[in-house]
Design an enzyme around this catalytic site. Structure first.
Site, PDB file in Angstrom:
ATOM      1  N   GLU A 197      92.552  33.756  -6.005  1.00 21.56           N
ATOM      2  CA  GLU A 197      92.847  35.187  -6.822  1.00 21.56           C
ATOM      3  C   GLU A 197      93.472  34.944  -8.004  1.00 21.56           C
ATOM      4  OE1 GLU A 197      91.995  37.888  -5.552  1.00 21.56           O
ATOM      5  OE2 GLU A 197      91.748  37.606  -3.437  1.00 21.56           O
ATOM      6  N   CYS A 217      98.863  40.169 -12.465  1.00 21.04           N
ATOM      7  CA  CYS A 217      97.507  39.891 -12.857  1.00 21.04           C
ATOM      8  C   CYS A 217      96.652  40.994 -12.894  1.00 21.04           C
ATOM      9  CB  CYS A 217      97.203  38.922 -11.653  1.00 21.04           C
ATOM     10  SG  CYS A 217      97.196  39.312 -10.070  1.00 21.04           S
TER      11      CYS A 217
END
Length: 473
Positions: A220, A254
């Site tokens: 991720e 993010c």
């Protein structure tokens, strides 16, 4: 874990071996055992909520308590409730069809079984969320786990290392602090699966290390996730939603909006809205609701981005009254950047901070071409009331996930998979896909007492010819 450098690798290997032996002794926990593990994990969060908030605040220097509750505590608790409600169905073997090569009572099944021991490498920005939500799916799938925390999460790591053994034995769950060199050795361990959340550069190193063991990875990562405000969409609504997400956690997310595309004629109005909205949310840098930048290098990197934008002719607009930054508190006021050239740092690098570049466009084709010429982002955020326009963007711009007419919140939907694509990551967790990521979806064929293949044994004859002709028709 405070271990001399030359003993880090042996200590990690010993911890893995203890978990692997425990897995081999009891490889498939029952539904009741898995539910008990999930309930215990939820109980840990509830019983230690205040201490967790204090530890994360100490790691940041200042982290809004409400942001910790909203983005870490609540999703973890609620996510466990979701999984508890779905787990029985997820664990059921899946029935599959039987073809002509295996008729007469044969059956096919896909059985989800635990992989064994899963490693988790956690970043600093949402350290509880990004450790305990993965653990929810790891435990739901019946696994054991080793979790390596970030060097910027020392207070939280200490809390987890000290308190978690009262809830789970080390053979089930063990946390490790980053004292220098731990992360490198951790990624070299022969886990049955490894989940990493963090930067692309570190993700490449983690994947290379895991490849030595042929250890499957879920990465991720991140990237420059754009918001795309389409012509005709309510500009105030877009501004309120984009600005909320962009400056949440001081932009250190993010999946946050990295930059925003607007019709050329809407930029000035968007700036006016931002200058009105932000001071109401954060009256000053001293607001307890506004979070600090995690560390001094990150703080200086962000100030350097603003300086670089100015030096390249961009307009840099501060959105709060008072000083632009507070070095002692590591706080940087929300900023908007206009007319940043493509070679500026704010357009080349993931920002990961409270800086929002605005880009104007004449037609959406220009936006699509710009995004597609760069690495695929972790998310895109189209704002449009026209279903055909939204579908066109979904068809022509690939990303890890999408939120339509909002930003970020696809991540918080427990029944949707979460994950990147290309440079923004690989693999999924959350939802049923999370359960399957940490399971071996094991195909099992049960042959009946009578096998059709008896007619296909050599020497081959006319019956075999007819049967093959039928199968290949």
């Amino acid at each position: 874990m405070d271990t001399p450098d030359n003993l880090i690798a042996p200590a990690l290997r010993a911890a893995l071996e203890a978990q692997r032996q425990a897995y081999l002794a009891h490889p498939v926990p029952s539904l009741e055992e898995r539910r008990a593990d999930l309930s215990t994990l939820q109980r840990f969060i509830r019983e230690n909520k205040d201490a967790i908030c204090e530890a994360i605040n100490a790691d940041y220097g200042h982290r809004s308590r409400h942001e910790t509750l909203l983005t870490e505590i609540a999703p973890a608790v609620d996510g466990i409730d979701h999984v508890l409600g779905k787990l029985r169905a997820w664990m059921k073997p899946q029935r599959r069809g039987v073809d002509l090569r295996s008729f007469f009572g044969a059956k096919n099944r896909v059985i989800p079984q635990p992989l064994g021991v899963v490693g988790v490498i956690v970043p600093w920005n949402f350290p509880l969320n990004l450790s305990l939500i993965p653990l929810t799916y790891i435990f739901a799938a019946g696994n054991r786990a080793m979790v390596k925390m970030s060097e910027n999460s020392r207070h939280l790591a200490k809390l987890l290392i000290e308190r978690m053994p009262a809830y789970f034995p080390h053979e089930k769950l063990r946390f490790f602090d980053e004292t220098g060199g731990v992360g490198i050795e951790f990624s070299r361990l022969p886990f049955d699966h490894l989940l990493f959340t963090g930067s692309g550069a570190t993700g490449r190193a983690v994947m290379a290390a895991a490849a030595q063991n042929l250890c499957p990875v879920t990465l991720e990562l991140g990237g420059k996730a754009p918001a795309i405000v389409c012509d005709g969409f309510d500009l105030r609504k877009a501004a309120e939603r984009i600005l909320f997400v962009k400056y949440l956690n001081a932009g250190q997310i993010c999946t946050s909006v990295d930059h925003a595309w607007l019709p050329q004629g809407s930029i000035a109005a968007f700036v006016d809205l931002a200058q009105a909205i932000l001071p109401k949310r954060y009256p000053s840098l001293a607001s307890p609701d506004y979070t600090s930048i995690i560390d001094a290098p990150s703080f200086e990197r962000l100030l350097g981005m603003l300086d670089d934008a100015r030096a390249r002719g961009a307009r840099v607009l501060q959105l709060l009254p008072g000083p632009a930054f507070d070095r002692a508190a590591r706080k940087i006021a929300p900023h908007i950047v206009l007319d940043a050239p493509d070679d500026s740092q704010v357009m080349q690098r993931e920002i990961f901070g409270p800086i929002l570049p605005l880009r104007g466009y004449a037609d959406l084709g220009q936006v699509i071409a710009h995004i597609n010429a760069r690495p695929r982002p972790l998310a895109i955020y189209p704002f449009s009331d026209d279903a055909a326009t939204v579908q066109m963007l979904l068809d022509r711009v690939m990303s890890g996930g999408v939120s339509v007419n909002d930003a970020l919140f696809h991540v918080g939907q427990h029944d949707l998979p979460f994950g990147g694509v290309g440079a923004s990551g690989m693999g999924h967790y959350h939802g049923r896909e999370g359960f399957e990521t940490f399971s071996k979806m094991r195909p099992v064929f049960y042959q009946a007492r009578f096998s059709a293949l008896r007619f296909m044994a050599p020497p081959y004859g006319k019956f075999a010819d007819r049967l093959l002709a039928f199968l290949i028709k």
